[in-house]
Motif scaffolding. Structure first.
Motif, mmCIF file in Angstrom:
data_model
loop_
_atom_site.group_PDB
_atom_site.id
_atom_site.type_symbol
_atom_site.label_atom_id
_atom_site.label_comp_id
_atom_site.label_asym_id
_atom_site.label_seq_id
_atom_site.Cartn_x
_atom_site.Cartn_y
_atom_site.Cartn_z
ATOM 1 N N SER A 8 13.128 -75.711 -9.112
ATOM 2 C CA SER A 8 12.006 -76.647 -9.158
ATOM 3 C C SER A 8 11.818 -77.113 -10.594
ATOM 4 O O SER A 8 11.759 -76.292 -11.519
ATOM 5 C CB SER A 8 10.733 -75.978 -8.654
ATOM 6 O OG SER A 8 10.888 -75.606 -7.299
ATOM 7 N N GLU A 20 14.510 -88.022 -13.487
ATOM 8 C CA GLU A 20 15.143 -88.406 -12.227
ATOM 9 C C GLU A 20 16.545 -88.980 -12.467
ATOM 10 O O GLU A 20 17.498 -88.625 -11.761
ATOM 11 C CB GLU A 20 14.283 -89.417 -11.479
ATOM 12 C CG GLU A 20 14.861 -89.807 -10.142
ATOM 13 C CD GLU A 20 13.950 -90.712 -9.329
ATOM 14 O OE1 GLU A 20 14.295 -90.960 -8.163
ATOM 15 O OE2 GLU A 20 12.901 -91.163 -9.835
ATOM 16 N N ASP A 40 21.782 -80.880 -3.403
ATOM 17 C CA ASP A 40 20.845 -81.881 -2.893
ATOM 18 C C ASP A 40 19.589 -81.931 -3.747
ATOM 19 O O ASP A 40 19.043 -80.892 -4.119
ATOM 20 C CB ASP A 40 20.455 -81.571 -1.445
ATOM 21 C CG ASP A 40 21.640 -81.625 -0.496
ATOM 22 O OD1 ASP A 40 22.600 -82.369 -0.777
ATOM 23 O OD2 ASP A 40 21.616 -80.909 0.516
ATOM 24 N N TYR A 42 15.634 -83.266 -4.117
ATOM 25 C CA TYR A 42 14.435 -83.660 -3.381
ATOM 26 C C TYR A 42 13.319 -83.954 -4.371
ATOM 27 O O TYR A 42 13.301 -83.429 -5.479
ATOM 28 C CB TYR A 42 13.968 -82.527 -2.453
ATOM 29 C CG TYR A 42 15.001 -82.140 -1.430
ATOM 30 C CD1 TYR A 42 15.032 -82.756 -0.184
ATOM 31 C CD2 TYR A 42 15.956 -81.168 -1.703
ATOM 32 C CE1 TYR A 42 15.982 -82.405 0.767
ATOM 33 C CE2 TYR A 42 16.910 -80.812 -0.766
ATOM 34 C CZ TYR A 42 16.917 -81.438 0.457
ATOM 35 O OH TYR A 42 17.864 -81.085 1.382
ATOM 36 N N ARG A 43 12.395 -84.784 -3.937
ATOM 37 C CA ARG A 43 11.202 -85.103 -4.721
ATOM 38 C C ARG A 43 10.011 -84.779 -3.844
ATOM 39 O O ARG A 43 9.991 -85.145 -2.659
ATOM 40 C CB ARG A 43 11.222 -86.583 -5.088
ATOM 41 C CG ARG A 43 10.092 -87.019 -5.961
ATOM 42 C CD ARG A 43 10.244 -88.494 -6.283
ATOM 43 N NE ARG A 43 9.145 -88.908 -7.128
ATOM 44 C CZ ARG A 43 9.214 -89.858 -8.016
ATOM 45 N NH1 ARG A 43 10.335 -90.534 -8.170
ATOM 46 N NH2 ARG A 43 8.176 -90.174 -8.743
ATOM 47 N N SER A 45 6.681 -85.017 -1.863
ATOM 48 C CA SER A 45 6.105 -86.204 -1.231
ATOM 49 C C SER A 45 4.693 -86.517 -1.693
ATOM 50 O O SER A 45 4.304 -87.672 -1.762
ATOM 51 C CB SER A 45 6.091 -86.031 0.290
ATOM 52 O OG SER A 45 7.402 -85.905 0.771
ATOM 53 N N PHE A 51 10.622 -82.288 -8.890
ATOM 54 C CA PHE A 51 11.930 -82.409 -8.257
ATOM 55 C C PHE A 51 12.415 -81.021 -7.876
ATOM 56 O O PHE A 51 12.080 -80.032 -8.534
ATOM 57 C CB PHE A 51 12.930 -83.068 -9.216
ATOM 58 C CG PHE A 51 12.560 -84.466 -9.589
ATOM 59 C CD1 PHE A 51 12.812 -85.524 -8.727
ATOM 60 C CD2 PHE A 51 11.948 -84.737 -10.795
ATOM 61 C CE1 PHE A 51 12.465 -86.818 -9.063
ATOM 62 C CE2 PHE A 51 11.596 -86.021 -11.151
ATOM 63 C CZ PHE A 51 11.853 -87.076 -10.280
ATOM 64 N N HIS A 52 13.224 -80.974 -6.826
ATOM 65 C CA HIS A 52 13.714 -79.692 -6.326
ATOM 66 C C HIS A 52 15.179 -79.844 -5.956
ATOM 67 O O HIS A 52 15.553 -80.789 -5.252
ATOM 68 C CB HIS A 52 12.874 -79.246 -5.130
ATOM 69 C CG HIS A 52 11.422 -79.220 -5.465
ATOM 70 N ND1 HIS A 52 10.819 -78.143 -6.059
ATOM 71 C CD2 HIS A 52 10.471 -80.180 -5.366
ATOM 72 C CE1 HIS A 52 9.547 -78.426 -6.293
ATOM 73 N NE2 HIS A 52 9.316 -79.660 -5.882
#
Length: 99
Positions: A8, A20, A40, A42-43, A45, A51-52
């Motif tokens: 994270s 990003e 992968d 992820y951001r 929501s 970010f993850h």
């Protein structure tokens, strides 16, 4: 034995776009590494931007090679002052997972 990593990353608000962009470069380069099975991004929501990364390697040597790679070292050097805190990194071993 596969190893998974969940990381994270919380950027300072003024560096969200910078972080990003660097993470997207990392995704592209990391997916090409031998022994990398998944990488992968992820951001979150809702709420403050974070970010993850979910990563899977085919063993400890592949994970170590990733951490020693030039693109990983460059990423770490670039973003160090753009983050609110040190990334929260968890190395996981499967209790039960689909193959």
């Amino acid at each position: 034995m596969n190893i998974s990593v969940f990381a994270s990353i919380v950027p300072k608000q003024e560096h969200v776009k910078d972080v990003e962009e660097e993470l997207l470069r990392m995704v592209s380069a990391s997916r090409k590494e031998p022994g990398n099975l998944r990488y992968d991004l992820y951001r979150i929501s809702e709420g403050p931007t974070s970010f993850h990364l979910f990563e899977t390697y085919d063993g400890p040597a592949a994970m170590d090679a990733h951490r020693a790679s030039a693109h990983y070292q460059n990423y770490r050097a670039k973003v160090v002052n753009w983050l609110l805190s040190t990334p929260d990194v968890k190395v996981l071993s499967a209790v039960e997972a689909a193959s």
